[in-house]
Design an enzyme around this catalytic site. Structure first.
Site, PDB file in Angstrom:
ATOM      1  N   ASN A   9       0.869  -1.182   0.000  1.00  0.00           N
ATOM      2  CA  ASN A   9       0.000   0.000   0.000  1.00  0.00           C
ATOM      3  C   ASN A   9       0.905   1.230   0.000  1.00  0.00           C
ATOM      4  O   ASN A   9       1.480   1.574   1.027  1.00  0.00           O
ATOM      5  CB  ASN A   9      -0.889  -0.032   1.258  1.00  0.00           C
ATOM      6  N   LYS A  11       0.067   4.235  -0.265  1.00  0.00           N
ATOM      7  CA  LYS A  11      -0.619   5.407   0.312  1.00  0.00           C
ATOM      8  C   LYS A  11      -0.397   6.637  -0.587  1.00  0.00           C
ATOM      9  O   LYS A  11      -0.281   6.478  -1.799  1.00  0.00           O
ATOM     10  CB  LYS A  11      -0.143   5.650   1.751  1.00  0.00           C
ATOM     11  N   HIS A  98      -9.518   0.709   4.870  1.00  0.00           N
ATOM     12  CA  HIS A  98      -8.242   0.945   5.563  1.00  0.00           C
ATOM     13  C   HIS A  98      -8.501   1.873   6.749  1.00  0.00           C
ATOM     14  O   HIS A  98      -9.319   2.789   6.669  1.00  0.00           O
ATOM     15  CB  HIS A  98      -7.231   1.571   4.599  1.00  0.00           C
ATOM     16  N   GLU A 100      -6.957   4.306   7.878  1.00  0.00           N
ATOM     17  CA  GLU A 100      -6.790   5.745   7.609  1.00  0.00           C
ATOM     18  C   GLU A 100      -8.044   6.326   6.957  1.00  0.00           C
ATOM     19  O   GLU A 100      -8.394   7.480   7.181  1.00  0.00           O
ATOM     20  CB  GLU A 100      -5.538   5.967   6.742  1.00  0.00           C
ATOM     21  N   GLY A 176       2.182   1.817  10.783  1.00  0.00           N
ATOM     22  CA  GLY A 176       3.107   2.945  10.662  1.00  0.00           C
ATOM     23  C   GLY A 176       3.763   3.344  11.968  1.00  0.00           C
ATOM     24  O   GLY A 176       4.355   4.414  12.064  1.00  0.00           O
ATOM     25  N   SER A 216       3.335  -2.545  10.381  1.00  0.00           N
ATOM     26  CA  SER A 216       4.790  -2.539  10.598  1.00  0.00           C
ATOM     27  C   SER A 216       5.446  -3.868  10.248  1.00  0.00           C
ATOM     28  O   SER A 216       6.388  -4.304  10.914  1.00  0.00           O
ATOM     29  CB  SER A 216       5.119  -2.116  12.033  1.00  0.00           C
TER      30      SER A 216
HETATM   31  C1  PEP Z   1      -0.830  -0.145   6.034  1.00  0.00           C
HETATM   32  O1  PEP Z   1      -0.931   1.043   5.827  1.00  0.00           O
HETATM   33  O2  PEP Z   1      -1.693  -0.913   5.590  1.00  0.00           O
HETATM   34  C2  PEP Z   1       0.313  -0.630   6.805  1.00  0.00           C
HETATM   35  C3  PEP Z   1       0.278  -1.868   7.243  1.00  0.00           C
HETATM   36  O3  PEP Z   1       1.339   0.253   7.022  1.00  0.00           O
HETATM   37  P1  PEP Z   1       2.760  -0.067   7.706  1.00  0.00           P
HETATM   38  O4  PEP Z   1       3.275  -1.337   7.076  1.00  0.00           O
HETATM   39  O5  PEP Z   1       3.617   1.115   7.363  1.00  0.00           O
HETATM   40  O6  PEP Z   1       2.524  -0.219   9.163  1.00  0.00           O
END
Ligand code: PEP
Length: 254
Positions: A9, A11, A98, A100, A176, A216
């Site tokens: 992703n 983003k 998601h 966000e 994140g 993460s």
């Molecule tokens: C995500 O945005 O779906 C995500 C898992 O981000 P990150 O891997 O940066 O935690």
């Protein structure tokens, strides 16, 4: 057998040229290094999708996904993008729900149920995201939150429609933040999700559903996470912006 998937992703990162060069690097590395049946999905911003689809043509180990789609088929929704438009440039998947989008754009389970219907009607496969906040986990509400996100977001589908979904469990506190769920914590929720699917549809539908972990995830922690029996891959944010890291995560399934 359900599919093993690693989805990136991006983003709201990378301009057009940066996106094209990252994608070209990823394709070349996959060609040279990925030997298994796993599938890579790159969910880029809308602006890149058409060109990335041209680069990916004829190559079956990599697919494309959008990060959102509108719930209406078409019409007076200035600035929005429809599922049909996304599908028309050769995109197979769309991330829906998601955290966000739930947090910053107020997307509710009810709205996401409509988005899921419209995506499926237009032959886009939703990567449907669910997951609890830190507050909800600390209050021991994580199972209830997951249960209602599934019940209100996707359990109105029939079994054939549900079979087109990929589910992504993403604890909001791990996205994140550099804090990953332990493999035991993630496995516990994945097994719970699969049990809910079996209760709603059948054990066969549950066994066939790909359930990704997100939060993460990186090349160091992916092997242990992906070794869990109910974790079928990952939804990767930060690490998907580095070709080496993304492909190394994908190679866990070699
Ligand atoms: C995500 O945005 O779906 C995500 C898992 O981000 P990150 O891997 O940066 O935690």
């Amino acid at each position: 057998m359900r599919k093993k998937i690693v989805a990136g992703n991006w983003k709201m990162n990378l301009d057009y040229n940066e996106g094209l060069s990252l994608f070209s690097e990823i394709i070349n590395m996959i060609k040279d290094e990925v030997t298994g049946k796993q599938e890579a999905i790159v969910c880029s911003p809308f602006i890149h999708l058409h060109s990335l689809a041209q680069l990916a043509k004829g190559y079956n180990k990599i697919s494309l996904g959008a990060q959102n789609a509108h719930q209406a088929e078409s019409g007076a929704y200035t600035g929005e993008i429809s599922a049909k438009m996304i599908r028309s440039v050769g995109v197979a998947y769309v991330i829906l729900g998601h955290s966000e989008r739930r947090q910053y754009f107020g997307e509710t389970n009810e709205l996401l149920a409509k988005k899921t219907d419209t995506a499926l009607k237009n032959e886009l496969k939703p990567i449907f995201c669910i997951g609890e906040t830190l507050q909800e986990r600390e209050a021991n509400k994580h199972f209830d939150v997951i249960k209602s996100q599934m019940a209100e977001g996707v359990f109105h589908l029939d079994a054939a429609q549900f079979g087109k979904l990929v589910i992504a469990y993403e604890p909001v506190w791990a996205i994140g933040t550099g804090v990953t769920a332990s493999s035991a914590q993630a496995q516990e929720i994945h097994a719970f999700i699969r049990k809910e699917i079996a209760a709603k549809y059948s054990q066969q539908v549950a066994d066939d559903t790909t359930i990704l972990y997100g939060g993460s995830c990186n090349p160091t922690n992916a092997p242990e996470l992906f070794a869990q029996p109910d974790i079928d891959g990952g939804l990767i944010g930060g690490a998907s912006l580095k070709s080496r890291d993304f492909v190394d995560i994908l190679k866990v399934f070699n």
